[in-house]
Scaffold this motif. Sequence first.
Motif, PDB file in Angstrom:
ATOM      1  N   ASP A   1      54.544  47.477  20.744  1.00 28.57           N
ATOM      2  CA  ASP A   1      53.112  47.673  20.611  1.00 28.57           C
ATOM      3  C   ASP A   1      52.393  46.367  20.960  1.00 28.57           C
ATOM      4  N   HIS A   2      51.608  46.390  22.036  1.00 27.68           N
ATOM      5  CA  HIS A   2      50.919  45.187  22.517  1.00 27.68           C
ATOM      6  C   HIS A   2      49.436  45.190  22.182  1.00 27.68           C
ATOM      7  N   ASP A   3      48.979  46.097  21.300  1.00 32.70           N
ATOM      8  CA  ASP A   3      47.541  46.243  21.041  1.00 32.70           C
ATOM      9  C   ASP A   3      46.888  44.983  20.482  1.00 32.70           C
ATOM     10  N   HIS A   4      47.609  44.199  19.715  1.00 31.60           N
ATOM     11  CA  HIS A   4      47.024  43.001  19.101  1.00 31.60           C
ATOM     12  C   HIS A   4      47.376  41.719  19.845  1.00 31.60           C
ATOM     13  N   LEU A   5      48.045  41.857  20.948  1.00 30.61           N
ATOM     14  CA  LEU A   5      48.473  40.697  21.727  1.00 30.61           C
ATOM     15  C   LEU A   5      47.307  40.101  22.510  1.00 30.61           C
TER      16      LEU A   5
ATOM     17  N   GLY B   1      53.788  45.798  30.179  1.00 30.93           N
ATOM     18  CA  GLY B   1      52.914  46.621  29.353  1.00 30.93           C
ATOM     19  C   GLY B   1      51.750  45.914  28.700  1.00 30.93           C
ATOM     20  N   VAL B   2      51.532  44.638  29.003  1.00 33.02           N
ATOM     21  CA  VAL B   2      50.384  43.931  28.434  1.00 33.02           C
ATOM     22  C   VAL B   2      49.122  44.428  29.137  1.00 33.02           C
ATOM     23  N   LYS B   3      48.120  44.797  28.345  1.00 30.66           N
ATOM     24  CA  LYS B   3      46.879  45.354  28.892  1.00 30.66           C
ATOM     25  C   LYS B   3      45.991  44.256  29.468  1.00 30.66           C
ATOM     26  N   LYS B   4      45.212  44.601  30.486  1.00 31.79           N
ATOM     27  CA  LYS B   4      44.308  43.644  31.140  1.00 31.79           C
ATOM     28  C   LYS B   4      43.353  42.984  30.147  1.00 31.79           C
ATOM     29  N   GLU B   5      42.944  43.721  29.126  1.00 31.50           N
ATOM     30  CA  GLU B   5      42.000  43.197  28.128  1.00 31.50           C
ATOM     31  C   GLU B   5      42.603  42.067  27.285  1.00 31.50           C
ATOM     32  N   ALA B   6      43.908  41.934  27.295  1.00 33.89           N
ATOM     33  CA  ALA B   6      44.576  40.909  26.483  1.00 33.89           C
ATOM     34  C   ALA B   6      44.478  39.512  27.092  1.00 33.89           C
ATOM     35  N   PHE B   7      44.136  39.434  28.378  1.00 32.30           N
ATOM     36  CA  PHE B   7      44.155  38.144  29.074  1.00 32.30           C
ATOM     37  C   PHE B   7      42.834  37.399  28.933  1.00 32.30           C
ATOM     38  N   HIS B   8      42.945  36.104  28.647  1.00 31.50           N
ATOM     39  CA  HIS B   8      41.790  35.218  28.542  1.00 31.50           C
ATOM     40  C   HIS B   8      42.060  34.009  29.431  1.00 31.50           C
ATOM     41  N   CYS B   9      41.242  33.852  30.455  1.00 32.85           N
ATOM     42  CA  CYS B   9      41.508  32.816  31.465  1.00 32.85           C
ATOM     43  C   CYS B   9      40.457  31.709  31.496  1.00 32.85           C
ATOM     44  N   GLN B  10      39.545  31.701  30.547  1.00 34.12           N
ATOM     45  CA  GLN B  10      38.468  30.712  30.591  1.00 34.12           C
ATOM     46  C   GLN B  10      38.961  29.272  30.464  1.00 34.12           C
ATOM     47  N   TYR B  11      40.169  29.072  29.966  1.00 36.13           N
ATOM     48  CA  TYR B  11      40.715  27.720  29.820  1.00 36.13           C
ATOM     49  C   TYR B  11      41.673  27.351  30.953  1.00 36.13           C
ATOM     50  N   ASN B  12      41.835  28.227  31.917  1.00 41.37           N
ATOM     51  CA  ASN B  12      42.780  28.003  33.007  1.00 41.37           C
ATOM     52  C   ASN B  12      42.134  27.162  34.108  1.00 41.37           C
ATOM     53  N   ILE B  13      42.128  25.872  33.888  1.00 38.07           N
ATOM     54  CA  ILE B  13      41.542  24.892  34.801  1.00 38.07           C
ATOM     55  C   ILE B  13      42.668  24.291  35.628  1.00 38.07           C
ATOM     56  N   CYS B  14      42.403  24.038  36.892  1.00 36.70           N
ATOM     57  CA  CYS B  14      43.430  23.470  37.762  1.00 36.70           C
ATOM     58  C   CYS B  14      43.707  22.016  37.380  1.00 36.70           C
ATOM     59  N   THR B  15      44.952  21.741  37.030  1.00 41.29           N
ATOM     60  CA  THR B  15      45.337  20.383  36.640  1.00 41.29           C
ATOM     61  C   THR B  15      45.449  19.445  37.840  1.00 41.29           C
ATOM     62  N   ILE B  16      45.521  20.005  39.032  1.00 39.60           N
ATOM     63  CA  ILE B  16      45.600  19.164  40.227  1.00 39.60           C
ATOM     64  C   ILE B  16      44.193  18.726  40.640  1.00 39.60           C
ATOM     65  N   CYS B  17      43.237  19.629  40.609  1.00 40.09           N
ATOM     66  CA  CYS B  17      41.841  19.329  40.979  1.00 40.09           C
ATOM     67  C   CYS B  17      41.140  18.419  39.969  1.00 40.09           C
ATOM     68  N   HIS B  18      41.389  18.672  38.708  1.00 37.83           N
ATOM     69  CA  HIS B  18      40.645  18.003  37.644  1.00 37.83           C
ATOM     70  C   HIS B  18      41.438  16.832  37.088  1.00 37.83           C
ATOM     71  N   GLU B  19      40.953  15.649  37.337  1.00 31.88           N
ATOM     72  CA  GLU B  19      41.669  14.427  36.969  1.00 31.88           C
ATOM     73  C   GLU B  19      41.769  14.205  35.466  1.00 31.88           C
ATOM     74  N   GLY B  20      41.061  14.997  34.674  1.00 35.98           N
ATOM     75  CA  GLY B  20      41.142  14.874  33.225  1.00 35.98           C
ATOM     76  C   GLY B  20      42.429  15.457  32.657  1.00 35.98           C
ATOM     77  N   TYR B  21      43.251  16.044  33.513  1.00 37.67           N
ATOM     78  CA  TYR B  21      44.519  16.651  33.098  1.00 37.67           C
ATOM     79  C   TYR B  21      45.674  15.958  33.805  1.00 37.67           C
ATOM     80  N   CYS B  22      46.805  15.953  33.155  1.00 34.02           N
ATOM     81  CA  CYS B  22      48.004  15.372  33.764  1.00 34.02           C
ATOM     82  C   CYS B  22      48.521  16.321  34.841  1.00 34.02           C
TER      83      CYS B  22
END
Length: 100
Positions: A1-5, A60-81
């Motif tokens: 059951d992936h409803d709460h994932l 079986g993970v539903k599309k609604e379960a994904f949150h990508c707002q924190y997925n910043i490119c670590t290569i483009c953004h020098e603030g990340y290793c």
Amino acid sequence: DHDHLRIFFGPSARVCCYQVTPEFKSHIEPQYRAQVFESHEEGLYFDLPLYNKLKLEAYGVKKEAFHCQYNICTICHEGYCSHRRNRESLQRQLTVVALK
């Protein structure tokens, strides 16, 4: 059951900068190749977050379960290793996950 994932994608190499060799493509399952690679003048680029999302959806993970707002490119953004951006650096990225 992936409803709460909930899946949160954090900072990572993204398709805008994640250049790979043509041989790398052979390591990815054929059913995903057309979706997770982009060809540009400079070469072949891999969409790691999309690949992970497609794999999780296949389990079986539903599309609604994904949150990508924190997925910043670590290569483009020098603030990340990024080993790909700065191979001499010993700095590394760390993700901490807490479950309640």
